[in-house]
Scaffold this motif. Structure first.
Motif, PDB file in Angstrom:
ATOM      1  N   PRO A 207       0.913  -1.195   0.065  1.00  0.00           N
ATOM      2  CA  PRO A 207      -0.082   0.082   0.019  1.00  0.00           C
ATOM      3  C   PRO A 207       0.852   1.343  -0.149  1.00  0.00           C
ATOM      4  CG  PRO A 207      -1.084  -1.396   1.303  1.00  0.00           C
ATOM      5  CD  PRO A 207       0.296  -2.105   0.856  1.00  0.00           C
ATOM      6  N   GLY A 208       1.952   1.385   0.638  1.00  0.00           N
ATOM      7  CA  GLY A 208       2.570   2.601   0.944  1.00  0.00           C
ATOM      8  C   GLY A 208       3.501   2.916  -0.230  1.00  0.00           C
ATOM      9  N   THR A 209       4.284   1.900  -0.586  1.00  0.00           N
ATOM     10  CA  THR A 209       5.103   1.935  -1.888  1.00  0.00           C
ATOM     11  C   THR A 209       4.195   2.258  -3.194  1.00  0.00           C
ATOM     12  OG1 THR A 209       5.352  -0.511  -2.305  1.00  0.00           O
ATOM     13  CG2 THR A 209       7.127   0.513  -0.863  1.00  0.00           C
ATOM     14  N   GLY A 210       2.892   1.440  -3.187  1.00  0.00           N
ATOM     15  CA  GLY A 210       2.264   1.730  -4.417  1.00  0.00           C
ATOM     16  C   GLY A 210       1.752   3.395  -4.731  1.00  0.00           C
ATOM     17  N   VAL A 211       1.463   3.677  -3.491  1.00  0.00           N
ATOM     18  CA  VAL A 211       1.114   5.218  -3.476  1.00  0.00           C
ATOM     19  C   VAL A 211       2.316   6.266  -3.843  1.00  0.00           C
ATOM     20  CG1 VAL A 211       0.322   7.332  -1.933  1.00  0.00           C
ATOM     21  CG2 VAL A 211      -0.763   5.191  -1.789  1.00  0.00           C
ATOM     22  N   CYS A 212       3.462   5.856  -3.428  1.00  0.00           N
ATOM     23  CA  CYS A 212       4.542   6.455  -3.701  1.00  0.00           C
ATOM     24  C   CYS A 212       5.147   6.209  -5.121  1.00  0.00           C
ATOM     25  CB  CYS A 212       5.772   6.230  -2.665  1.00  0.00           C
ATOM     26  SG  CYS A 212       5.677   6.829  -0.973  1.00  0.00           S
ATOM     27  N   ALA A 213       4.976   4.986  -5.741  1.00  0.00           N
ATOM     28  CA  ALA A 213       5.144   4.646  -7.013  1.00  0.00           C
ATOM     29  C   ALA A 213       4.484   5.402  -8.002  1.00  0.00           C
ATOM     30  CB  ALA A 213       5.149   3.204  -7.204  1.00  0.00           C
ATOM     31  N   VAL A 214       2.939   5.753  -7.776  1.00  0.00           N
ATOM     32  CA  VAL A 214       2.516   6.648  -8.650  1.00  0.00           C
ATOM     33  C   VAL A 214       2.946   7.923  -8.582  1.00  0.00           C
ATOM     34  CG1 VAL A 214       0.145   7.719  -8.719  1.00  0.00           C
ATOM     35  CG2 VAL A 214       0.116   5.289  -8.157  1.00  0.00           C
ATOM     36  N   ALA A 215       3.349   8.543  -7.603  1.00  0.00           N
ATOM     37  CA  ALA A 215       3.871   9.819  -7.424  1.00  0.00           C
ATOM     38  C   ALA A 215       5.181   9.768  -8.423  1.00  0.00           C
ATOM     39  CB  ALA A 215       4.130  10.278  -6.123  1.00  0.00           C
ATOM     40  N   THR A 216       5.985   8.877  -8.331  1.00  0.00           N
ATOM     41  CA  THR A 216       7.355   8.588  -9.228  1.00  0.00           C
ATOM     42  C   THR A 216       7.205   8.765 -10.655  1.00  0.00           C
ATOM     43  OG1 THR A 216       7.887   6.448  -9.131  1.00  0.00           O
ATOM     44  CG2 THR A 216       8.506   7.743  -7.221  1.00  0.00           C
ATOM     45  N   GLY A 217       5.652   8.496 -11.157  1.00  0.00           N
ATOM     46  CA  GLY A 217       5.455   8.296 -12.437  1.00  0.00           C
ATOM     47  C   GLY A 217       5.050   7.120 -13.057  1.00  0.00           C
ATOM     48  N   ARG A 218       4.800   5.830 -12.127  1.00  0.00           N
ATOM     49  CA  ARG A 218       4.676   4.609 -12.535  1.00  0.00           C
ATOM     50  C   ARG A 218       3.180   4.394 -13.040  1.00  0.00           C
ATOM     51  NH1 ARG A 218       8.809   1.411 -12.414  1.00  0.00           N
ATOM     52  NH2 ARG A 218      10.662   2.019 -11.031  1.00  0.00           N
ATOM     53  N   LYS A 219       2.856   3.988 -14.142  1.00  0.00           N
ATOM     54  CA  LYS A 219       1.516   3.898 -14.519  1.00  0.00           C
ATOM     55  C   LYS A 219       0.807   2.784 -13.942  1.00  0.00           C
ATOM     56  CE  LYS A 219       2.120   6.217 -18.856  1.00  0.00           C
ATOM     57  NZ  LYS A 219       3.519   6.286 -19.179  1.00  0.00           N
ATOM     58  N   ASP A 220       1.694   1.645 -14.065  1.00  0.00           N
ATOM     59  CA  ASP A 220       1.010   0.428 -13.366  1.00  0.00           C
ATOM     60  C   ASP A 220       0.657   0.593 -11.977  1.00  0.00           C
ATOM     61  OD1 ASP A 220       3.847   0.809 -12.840  1.00  0.00           O
ATOM     62  OD2 ASP A 220       4.248  -1.591 -12.954  1.00  0.00           O
ATOM     63  N   ALA A 221       1.415   1.366 -11.286  1.00  0.00           N
ATOM     64  CA  ALA A 221       0.876   1.534  -9.887  1.00  0.00           C
ATOM     65  C   ALA A 221      -0.449   2.355  -9.663  1.00  0.00           C
ATOM     66  CB  ALA A 221       1.992   2.568  -9.152  1.00  0.00           C
TER      67      ALA A 221
ATOM     68  N   ALA B  38      -1.341  -5.799 -12.008  1.00  0.00           N
ATOM     69  CA  ALA B  38      -1.274  -4.917 -10.852  1.00  0.00           C
ATOM     70  C   ALA B  38      -2.482  -4.522 -10.153  1.00  0.00           C
ATOM     71  CB  ALA B  38      -0.658  -3.713 -11.450  1.00  0.00           C
ATOM     72  N   PHE B  39      -3.662  -4.445 -11.032  1.00  0.00           N
ATOM     73  CA  PHE B  39      -5.095  -4.297 -10.482  1.00  0.00           C
ATOM     74  C   PHE B  39      -5.530  -5.373  -9.564  1.00  0.00           C
ATOM     75  CE2 PHE B  39      -9.631  -4.445 -10.605  1.00  0.00           C
ATOM     76  CZ  PHE B  39      -9.890  -2.993 -10.392  1.00  0.00           C
ATOM     77  N   VAL B  40      -5.434  -6.557 -10.111  1.00  0.00           N
ATOM     78  CA  VAL B  40      -5.829  -7.714  -8.940  1.00  0.00           C
ATOM     79  C   VAL B  40      -4.895  -7.701  -7.926  1.00  0.00           C
ATOM     80  CG1 VAL B  40      -6.219 -10.249  -8.943  1.00  0.00           C
ATOM     81  CG2 VAL B  40      -6.798  -9.141 -11.230  1.00  0.00           C
ATOM     82  N   GLY B  41      -3.654  -7.492  -8.087  1.00  0.00           N
ATOM     83  CA  GLY B  41      -2.702  -7.692  -6.996  1.00  0.00           C
ATOM     84  C   GLY B  41      -3.000  -6.507  -6.032  1.00  0.00           C
ATOM     85  N   GLY B  42      -3.347  -5.384  -6.354  1.00  0.00           N
ATOM     86  CA  GLY B  42      -3.896  -4.038  -5.221  1.00  0.00           C
ATOM     87  C   GLY B  42      -5.250  -4.759  -4.650  1.00  0.00           C
ATOM     88  N   PHE B  43      -6.070  -5.035  -5.271  1.00  0.00           N
ATOM     89  CA  PHE B  43      -7.120  -5.630  -4.712  1.00  0.00           C
ATOM     90  C   PHE B  43      -6.930  -6.529  -3.599  1.00  0.00           C
ATOM     91  CE2 PHE B  43     -10.978  -8.397  -4.055  1.00  0.00           C
ATOM     92  CZ  PHE B  43     -11.987  -7.514  -4.281  1.00  0.00           C
TER      93      PHE B  43
END
Lengths: 195, 183
Positions: A95-109, B127-132
């Motif tokens: 959860p935490g690194t995903g939020v941060c990864a979005v901010a670094t420009g990662r689209k999959d995040a 990534a979406f399924v993993g997030g879920f």
């Protein structure tokens, strides 16, 4: 004041996560597949340093024991951990690194976050059913620490002085961080490092 | 550039210490629920209600623990929610200062690419399924890698150890099966 602290400490945390490579799913994947453990060593060291400073500070009297926040132990903690672990490995984000990864420009995040918001919503909706299974019933005393921390509102699993135990375990985390090989297969990982 | 693990780990440890010294231990995954609640409360204002300073919700999860989450949904400018927004600012600054991830890695990360190829749809779907799964699991567990694993084990909390055992018991085999090539 709380708002300013949230902004400062939050920004420092995000900055530190990114500088440890934790916002990069490739680094996470290589760590969880036990190929390259640099980030694991950093995390273990961080837990150890945090523990030693917190319990040391409590003993010295400048850290408020009341700031501790211990979560309850129940079977669902383990089951939820299994689910999180699977999702973490699949996506390369938590959860935490995903939020941060979005901010670094990662689209999959972004897709990870969207899935995460839906997963959290699914839990909100299914919560009464989950509760009815008994998975959320406290075990081993619920909100407990391993030792008994002086002045804390939490019980100890053992009668040992919790602050001393915290420092000992903190040192153990630091030791493991140093002993753990960066490359368990013995290679130098030059290719991974060259990226 | 990525820091040496000693410097990086020390920095991360100091941040965790600073948080518990000044306010409280770090946690993240609850804020996914709070954001969901904020959005749902805009769509359906009856979701969260306040009577004489006491918050509650028609959703049992938001209403639990004396409406703790319901209160945060009604007051988004609270410490924990702003903390997560600030994390994004910090990560953004760090990534700009090191020159970003590169356009290719931003779409499909290197490790994924060498193991599964260049299909964006496949990467985004996983990534979406993993997030879920990750967030459902985190909420079931009552915390995530930050709150349970790092803050929890740092405080010698039993739940932190139980959570970490579960997380690695699943994550390591899944990652070993998925990422055979290292890239």
């Amino acid at each position: 004041m709380q708002i300013i602290l949230a902004l400062v400490i939050g920004a420092l945390f995000g900055f530190a996560l990114d500088r440890n490579g934790a916002t990069n799913p490739s680094v996470l994947g290589r760590m969880l597949a036990l190929k390259s453990l640099g980030l694991m060593k950093a995390i273990l060291l961080a837990i150890g340093v945090g523990s030693i400073l917190m319990f040391g500070g409590q003993m010295a009297g400048f850290v408020d024991v009341g700031h501790m926040s211990v979560k309850a132990a129940y079977v669902g903690v383990f089951v939820g951990g299994l689910l999180l672990g699977a999702g973490w490995a699949m996506s390369g984000f938590c959860p935490g690194t995903g939020v941060c990864a979005v901010a670094t420009g990662r689209k999959d995040a972004l897709f990870f976050i969207a899935g995460g918001l839906l997963g959290a919503a699914a839990y909100m909706v299914t919560y009464p059913a989950v509760e009815a299974t008994g998975l959320l019933n406290s075990i081993a005393g619920g909100k407990v620490t391993l030792g008994t921390v002086p002045g804390a509102k939490y019980d100890g699993l053992m009668g040992l002085p919790g602050d001393v135990l915290g420092i000992v375990l903190g040192l153990a985390f630091v030791l493991v961080a140093f002993v753990l090989p960066e490359r368990p297969d013995g290679t130098d990982g030059a290719r991974a490092a060259a990226e | 550039m990525q820091l040496n693990w000693k410097v990086g780990g020390l920095a991360l440890g100091l941040v965790f210490f600073l948080a518990v010294l000044l306010v409280k231990p770090i946690g993240v995954s609850t804020q996914f629920v709070i954001l969901d609640g904020i959005v749902a409360d805009i769509v359906n204002p009856a979701l969260v209600t306040e009577t004489d300073g006491v918050y509650t919700s028609t959703n049992a999860y938001l209403a639990k623990s004396d409406g703790k989450y319901a209160k945060s949904v009604a007051n988004p400018l609270n410490y924990s929610f702003l903390f997560v927004l600030a994390m994004m600012v910090g990560a953004f600054l760090s990534s700009r200062l090191r020159g970003g991830n590169g356009a290719q890695d931003n779409t499909i990360p290197m490790l994924w690419y060498v193991n599964f190829g260049d299909s964006k749809v496949k990467r985004y779907a996983v990534a979406f399924v993993g997030g879920f799964i990750t967030l459902y699991g985190a909420r079931l567990a009552g915390g995530c890698t930050s709150g349970h694993m790092m803050s929890g084990m740092m405080q010698t909390s039993l739940s932190g150890y139980i959570f970490s055992a579960g997380a690695f018991a699943a994550a390591v085999p899944v990652a070993m099966m998925m990422y055979r090539k290292e890239g």
